[in-house]
Design an enzyme around this catalytic site. Structure first.
Site, short mmCIF file in Angstrom:
data_model
loop_
_atom_site.label_atom_id
_atom_site.label_comp_id
_atom_site.label_asym_id
_atom_site.label_seq_id
_atom_site.Cartn_x
_atom_site.Cartn_y
_atom_site.Cartn_z
N SER A 69 4.78 -4.99 0.21
CA SER A 69 4.05 -4.42 1.46
C SER A 69 2.51 -4.46 1.41
CB SER A 69 4.68 -3.31 2.10
OG SER A 69 5.86 -3.68 2.53
N LYS A 125 0.70 -7.14 3.17
CA LYS A 125 0.35 -6.95 4.70
C LYS A 125 -1.16 -6.68 4.98
CE LYS A 125 4.81 -4.73 5.45
NZ LYS A 125 5.44 -3.50 5.96
N TYR A 170 6.36 -14.74 6.07
CA TYR A 170 6.40 -13.35 5.59
C TYR A 170 7.09 -13.12 4.34
CZ TYR A 170 7.78 -8.31 5.75
OH TYR A 170 7.72 -7.04 5.40
N TYR A 210 3.43 4.76 5.67
CA TYR A 210 4.50 5.01 6.53
C TYR A 210 4.48 6.41 6.99
CZ TYR A 210 5.05 0.43 4.31
OH TYR A 210 5.06 -0.59 3.67
N VAL A 265 7.19 -1.51 -2.05
CA VAL A 265 8.08 -1.08 -2.81
C VAL A 265 8.19 -1.47 -3.94
CG1 VAL A 265 9.51 -0.57 -0.55
CG2 VAL A 265 9.63 -2.93 -1.80
#
Length: 311
Positions: free
Chosen positions: A68, A71, A193, A245, A263
């Site tokens: 992530s 991103k 993705y 998050y 992660v």
């Protein structure tokens, strides 16, 4: 830890050694290949603007997938090419208070994803990458080259694992498509993705990006403007409010460092105007954030007096 205000390998070694005494968490296993990580690995890399990079690791440094943290790539590239007004027609920029792969969040608060740091948000942005097929992959390669100052490779085994186990992301994509929030075909978007998350790099290869953001988009050696100050401001703001998050608030209180986690155990962080930081440890908590990584960032912030609330 005693305040030193001087960055050194000895300080980084102390930070890594202290963090490595914590054995909480586990390697992410919902992507099978990530479960094979060396869970003892604990590493940190720091580059102050205008100075050389300092790195310390308690194990050999090998490429790890970005997951992530990647991103940030479509976010930065699309901001540069289309601007914030267009971006806000595709995705919101509000903290979610939910897990990174939440379907409920999208169902309740859609049709737009809450922010670009959630899976739904990143999937949406991937669908708006210009072109189709090979052109979109070439776009990713081009922006990776620009914001990391080098080419990165896709880990084909992880990519295959992402595709094989990515049913939750498929659910998000179908929900987004049903609400007319995707810019292109579902399968094309998901391939992008999954590939995005499967790029791999060493901790030292990643350090260029947070230093770039910390230096208002300018190359730390040449002072060339690589990305605009406006894109940096927006990206760093989203990192500060959404990057970890539903633990982002706690992280900001303890460190003052805008950051983005993944992660695989990476966290990309920065101190605006001062330094870029990468920490790595595969032991993550249920929220998907590296436990030792967070400990290292907190220790570094205290040791260097880098929390923005401290004069």
């Amino acid at each position: 830890m005693k305040l030193k205000n001087t960055l050194s390998i000895d300080l980084l070694k102390t930070i890594v050694t202290d963090a490595a005494t914590n054995h909480d968490g586990r390697a992410a296993n919902y992507i099978p290949e990530l479960a094979n990580a060396n869970t003892n690995l604990t590493a940190i890399s720091v580059q102050q603007i205008g100075k050389e990079t300092l790195t310390y690791s308690n194990a050999p440094i090998e490429p790890i997938t970005l997951q992530s943290t990647a991103k940030l790539i479509p976010l930065i590239g699309l901001l540069e090419e289309f601007g914030v007004d267009q971006l806000l027609t595709w995705v919101n920029v509000e903290p979610s208070g939910d897990e990174f792969s939440s379907i409920t969040r999208l169902e309740q608060f859609g049709p737009l994803p809450s922010n670009p740091m959630l899976n739904a948000g990143a999937i949406t942005l991937c669908s708006h990458i210009p072109g189709s097929g090979e052109q979109q992959f070439a776009w990713l390669e081009s922006w990776i080259q620009k914001i990391f100052n080098q080419r990165l490779s896709i880990n084909s085994t992880v990519f295959a694992s992402e595709k094989r186990t990515g049913n939750r992301n498929r659910s998000l994509a179908y929900l987004l498509k049903s609400r007319n929030s995707l810019g292109t075909d579902i399968n094309e978007t998901l391939d992008l993705y999954f590939a995005l998350c499967s790029y791999e790099a060493t901790i030292e290869q990643l350090i260029y990006l947070p230093v770039l953001l910390a230096n208002a988009g300018r190359d730390p050696k040449t002072n060339e403007q690589i990305i605009s100050e406006e894109t940096c401001k927006i990206t760093v703001s989203i990192m500060a409010t959404c990057g970890l998050y539903d633990e982002t608030g706690t992280h900001m209180v303890t460190t003052g460092m805008p950051a983005k986690s993944g992660v695989s155990g990476y966290i990309i962080a920065l101190v605006p105007g001062k330094a870029g930081i990468i920490v790595l440890s595969p032991l993550v908590n249920p929220k998907g954030n590296s436990i030792r990584g967070k400990i290292m960032l907190e220790s570094l912030s205290k040791a260097m007096n880098w929390h923005f609330a401290i004069p």
